[in-house]
Design a protein around this motif. Sequence first.
Motif, PDB file in Angstrom:
ATOM      1  N   TYR A   1       0.834  -1.193   0.000  1.00 20.07           N
ATOM      2  CA  TYR A   1       0.000   0.000   0.000  1.00 20.07           C
ATOM      3  C   TYR A   1       0.876   1.254   0.000  1.00 20.07           C
ATOM      4  O   TYR A   1       0.662   2.185  -0.786  1.00 20.07           O
ATOM      5  N   ALA A   2       1.882   1.270   0.864  1.00 16.31           N
ATOM      6  CA  ALA A   2       2.780   2.421   0.958  1.00 16.31           C
ATOM      7  C   ALA A   2       3.574   2.617  -0.330  1.00 16.31           C
ATOM      8  O   ALA A   2       3.722   3.753  -0.805  1.00 16.31           O
ATOM      9  N   GLU A   3       4.069   1.548  -0.907  1.00 15.18           N
ATOM     10  CA  GLU A   3       4.847   1.703  -2.146  1.00 15.18           C
ATOM     11  C   GLU A   3       3.961   2.125  -3.310  1.00 15.18           C
ATOM     12  O   GLU A   3       4.378   2.922  -4.148  1.00 15.18           O
ATOM     13  N   LEU A   4       2.743   1.620  -3.349  1.00 10.92           N
ATOM     14  CA  LEU A   4       1.815   2.058  -4.389  1.00 10.92           C
ATOM     15  C   LEU A   4       1.526   3.552  -4.274  1.00 10.92           C
ATOM     16  O   LEU A   4       1.336   4.232  -5.283  1.00 10.92           O
ATOM     17  N   ALA A   5       1.516   4.061  -3.054  1.00  6.18           N
ATOM     18  CA  ALA A   5       1.267   5.494  -2.843  1.00  6.18           C
ATOM     19  C   ALA A   5       2.346   6.354  -3.484  1.00  6.18           C
ATOM     20  O   ALA A   5       2.093   7.515  -3.824  1.00  6.18           O
TER      21      ALA A   5
ATOM     22  N   VAL B   1       4.317   5.025  -6.223  1.00  2.07           N
ATOM     23  CA  VAL B   1       4.405   4.592  -7.621  1.00  2.07           C
ATOM     24  C   VAL B   1       3.243   5.132  -8.461  1.00  2.07           C
ATOM     25  O   VAL B   1       3.432   5.561  -9.600  1.00  2.07           O
ATOM     26  N   LEU B   2       2.040   5.121  -7.898  1.00  2.00           N
ATOM     27  CA  LEU B   2       0.849   5.439  -8.692  1.00  2.00           C
ATOM     28  C   LEU B   2       0.668   6.894  -9.111  1.00  2.00           C
ATOM     29  O   LEU B   2       0.236   7.143 -10.248  1.00  2.00           O
ATOM     30  N   PRO B   3       0.943   7.893  -8.286  1.00  2.00           N
ATOM     31  CA  PRO B   3       0.609   9.266  -8.684  1.00  2.00           C
ATOM     32  C   PRO B   3       1.109   9.700 -10.066  1.00  2.00           C
ATOM     33  O   PRO B   3       0.311  10.231 -10.849  1.00  2.00           O
TER      34      PRO B   3
END
Length: 181
Positions: free
Chosen positions: A20-24, A26-28
Amino acid sequence: MPNNDNIQSLDYDSLTEALYAELATVLPPLASDPDIFGFAIFVPEDAGAACLNYTFGNESKITAKPGTADALDQRYSPIEWIPTLPAFKNSNRILESLVSQFEQVSQGLSGKKLYKVHGEFINRCARAALLAMKRHKEEGTFGTIWYRVLAMTDSEEPILAEAFETLNDGRARKEATIYYK
Protein backbone atom coordinates in the motif's frame (compact mmCIF):
# COMPACT_ATOMS: atom_id res chain seq x y z
CA MET A 1 3.92 -30.72 13.10
CA PRO A 2 3.48 -28.02 10.43
CA ASN A 3 -0.06 -27.36 9.31
CA ASN A 4 -2.19 -24.92 7.41
CA ASP A 5 -2.84 -22.89 10.60
CA ASN A 6 0.88 -22.04 10.75
CA ILE A 7 0.73 -20.66 7.21
CA GLN A 8 -2.31 -18.54 8.05
CA SER A 9 -0.63 -17.15 11.16
CA LEU A 10 2.17 -15.51 9.16
CA ASP A 11 1.92 -11.69 9.07
CA TYR A 12 0.47 -11.05 5.63
CA ASP A 13 -0.90 -7.71 6.87
CA SER A 14 2.65 -6.34 6.91
CA LEU A 15 2.92 -7.23 3.21
CA THR A 16 -0.37 -5.45 2.47
CA GLU A 17 0.80 -2.34 4.33
CA ALA A 18 4.19 -2.29 2.58
CA LEU A 19 2.58 -2.65 -0.84
CA TYR A 20 0.00 0.00 0.00
CA ALA A 21 2.78 2.42 0.96
CA GLU A 22 4.85 1.70 -2.15
CA LEU A 23 1.81 2.06 -4.39
CA ALA A 24 1.27 5.49 -2.84
CA THR A 25 4.59 6.58 -4.36
CA VAL A 26 4.41 4.59 -7.62
CA LEU A 27 0.85 5.44 -8.69
CA PRO A 28 0.61 9.27 -8.68
CA PRO A 29 2.77 9.93 -11.77
CA LEU A 30 1.16 7.00 -13.61
CA ALA A 31 -2.40 7.90 -12.57
CA SER A 32 -2.17 11.36 -14.10
CA ASP A 33 -0.76 10.19 -17.45
CA PRO A 34 -3.65 9.86 -19.93
CA ASP A 35 -1.60 7.40 -22.02
CA ILE A 36 -1.56 4.84 -19.19
CA PHE A 37 -4.69 2.69 -19.05
CA GLY A 38 -3.56 -0.39 -17.09
CA PHE A 39 -1.63 -1.40 -14.00
CA ALA A 40 -0.67 -4.86 -12.78
CA ILE A 41 1.19 -6.33 -9.87
CA PHE A 42 2.95 -9.57 -10.66
CA VAL A 43 2.58 -11.76 -7.58
CA PRO A 44 4.63 -14.85 -6.73
CA GLU A 45 3.77 -18.23 -8.17
CA ASP A 46 6.43 -20.10 -6.26
CA ALA A 47 7.81 -19.46 -2.78
CA GLY A 48 11.26 -20.47 -4.02
CA ALA A 49 11.35 -17.57 -6.49
CA ALA A 50 9.01 -15.10 -4.81
CA CYS A 51 9.12 -11.51 -6.02
CA LEU A 52 6.63 -8.67 -6.42
CA ASN A 53 6.89 -6.55 -9.56
CA TYR A 54 4.62 -4.10 -11.30
CA THR A 55 3.97 -2.97 -14.82
CA PHE A 56 1.65 -0.59 -16.63
CA GLY A 57 0.04 -0.46 -20.05
CA ASN A 58 0.24 2.48 -22.45
CA GLU A 59 -2.32 3.23 -25.16
CA SER A 60 0.49 4.42 -27.43
CA LYS A 61 2.16 0.99 -27.37
CA ILE A 62 -0.85 -0.90 -28.71
CA THR A 63 0.14 -1.49 -32.30
CA ALA A 64 -2.18 -4.32 -33.36
CA LYS A 65 -5.26 -3.69 -35.45
CA PRO A 66 -8.21 -2.77 -33.20
CA GLY A 67 -10.65 -5.61 -32.58
CA THR A 68 -8.10 -8.37 -33.21
CA ALA A 69 -6.93 -11.00 -30.75
CA ASP A 70 -3.47 -9.42 -30.86
CA ALA A 71 -4.92 -6.05 -29.85
CA LEU A 72 -6.75 -7.66 -26.93
CA ASP A 73 -3.54 -9.39 -25.79
CA GLN A 74 -1.56 -6.15 -26.03
CA ARG A 75 -4.19 -4.41 -23.91
CA TYR A 76 -5.21 -7.05 -21.37
CA SER A 77 -2.12 -9.26 -20.93
CA PRO A 78 0.21 -7.39 -18.57
CA ILE A 79 3.20 -9.48 -19.61
CA GLU A 80 2.93 -7.73 -23.00
CA TRP A 81 3.24 -4.21 -21.59
CA ILE A 82 6.90 -3.57 -20.77
CA PRO A 83 9.96 -5.83 -20.92
CA THR A 84 11.49 -4.89 -17.56
CA LEU A 85 9.28 -5.14 -14.52
CA PRO A 86 10.21 -2.78 -11.66
CA ALA A 87 10.31 -4.47 -8.24
CA PHE A 88 8.71 -3.29 -5.01
CA LYS A 89 11.84 -3.03 -2.85
CA ASN A 90 10.37 -2.73 0.65
CA SER A 91 7.55 -5.17 -0.06
CA ASN A 92 10.00 -7.72 -1.39
CA ARG A 93 12.01 -7.52 1.83
CA ILE A 94 8.87 -8.42 3.75
CA LEU A 95 8.03 -11.11 1.21
CA GLU A 96 11.50 -12.63 1.67
CA SER A 97 10.86 -12.77 5.40
CA LEU A 98 7.49 -14.44 4.82
CA VAL A 99 9.13 -16.99 2.51
CA SER A 100 11.69 -17.78 5.19
CA GLN A 101 8.92 -18.24 7.75
CA PHE A 102 6.95 -20.36 5.28
CA GLU A 103 9.96 -22.60 4.73
CA GLN A 104 10.30 -23.07 8.50
CA VAL A 105 6.66 -23.94 9.12
CA SER A 106 6.43 -26.23 6.09
CA GLN A 107 9.55 -28.26 6.86
CA GLY A 108 8.80 -31.92 6.93
CA LEU A 109 5.84 -31.68 4.57
CA SER A 110 5.90 -33.35 1.20
CA GLY A 111 3.63 -34.42 -1.61
CA LYS A 112 0.01 -33.32 -1.49
CA LYS A 113 0.31 -31.68 1.94
CA LEU A 114 3.20 -29.47 0.83
CA TYR A 115 1.43 -28.65 -2.44
CA LYS A 116 -1.71 -27.59 -0.54
CA VAL A 117 0.16 -25.50 2.04
CA HIS A 118 2.31 -23.90 -0.68
CA GLY A 119 -0.83 -22.97 -2.64
CA GLU A 120 -2.33 -21.37 0.45
CA PHE A 121 0.85 -19.37 1.04
CA ILE A 122 0.88 -18.09 -2.56
CA ASN A 123 -2.83 -17.25 -2.34
CA ARG A 124 -2.33 -15.26 0.87
CA CYS A 125 0.58 -13.31 -0.63
CA ALA A 126 -1.56 -12.48 -3.69
CA ARG A 127 -4.48 -11.51 -1.43
CA ALA A 128 -2.18 -9.06 0.39
CA ALA A 129 -1.49 -7.37 -2.97
CA LEU A 130 -5.19 -7.37 -3.84
CA LEU A 131 -6.07 -5.69 -0.56
CA ALA A 132 -3.47 -2.96 -1.11
CA MET A 133 -4.76 -2.32 -4.64
CA LYS A 134 -8.37 -2.37 -3.48
CA ARG A 135 -7.67 0.34 -0.90
CA HIS A 136 -6.05 2.51 -3.57
CA LYS A 137 -8.98 1.93 -5.92
CA GLU A 138 -11.43 2.98 -3.20
CA GLU A 139 -9.33 6.10 -2.53
CA GLY A 140 -9.22 7.02 -6.23
CA THR A 141 -5.43 6.77 -6.39
CA PHE A 142 -5.50 5.01 -9.76
CA GLY A 143 -6.73 8.21 -11.43
CA THR A 144 -7.18 7.58 -15.17
CA ILE A 145 -5.97 3.97 -14.95
CA TRP A 146 -9.10 1.95 -15.68
CA TYR A 147 -7.69 -1.60 -15.93
CA ARG A 148 -6.17 -3.02 -12.72
CA VAL A 149 -5.14 -6.62 -12.11
CA LEU A 150 -2.87 -9.08 -10.37
CA ALA A 151 -0.81 -11.23 -12.70
CA MET A 152 1.30 -14.36 -12.70
CA THR A 153 3.52 -15.26 -15.61
CA ASP A 154 2.27 -18.82 -15.98
CA SER A 155 -0.71 -19.52 -13.76
CA GLU A 156 -4.46 -19.29 -13.57
CA GLU A 157 -4.99 -19.13 -9.81
CA PRO A 158 -8.57 -18.20 -8.77
CA ILE A 159 -7.24 -15.14 -6.92
CA LEU A 160 -6.43 -13.57 -10.31
CA ALA A 161 -10.09 -13.71 -11.38
CA GLU A 162 -11.18 -12.45 -7.97
CA ALA A 163 -8.80 -9.50 -8.26
CA PHE A 164 -10.04 -8.72 -11.77
CA GLU A 165 -13.65 -8.68 -10.59
CA THR A 166 -12.84 -6.65 -7.46
CA LEU A 167 -10.69 -4.00 -9.13
CA ASN A 168 -12.49 -3.43 -12.45
CA ASP A 169 -15.77 -2.32 -13.93
CA GLY A 170 -17.05 -0.79 -17.16
CA ARG A 171 -14.93 -1.30 -20.25
CA ALA A 172 -12.35 -3.51 -18.52
CA ARG A 173 -15.03 -5.92 -17.26
CA LYS A 174 -16.75 -5.98 -20.64
CA GLU A 175 -13.66 -6.56 -22.79
CA ALA A 176 -11.32 -8.56 -20.55
CA THR A 177 -13.67 -11.00 -18.85
CA ILE A 178 -12.63 -13.74 -21.30
CA TYR A 179 -9.15 -13.68 -19.74
CA TYR A 180 -10.51 -14.36 -16.24
CA LYS A 181 -13.09 -17.14 -16.63
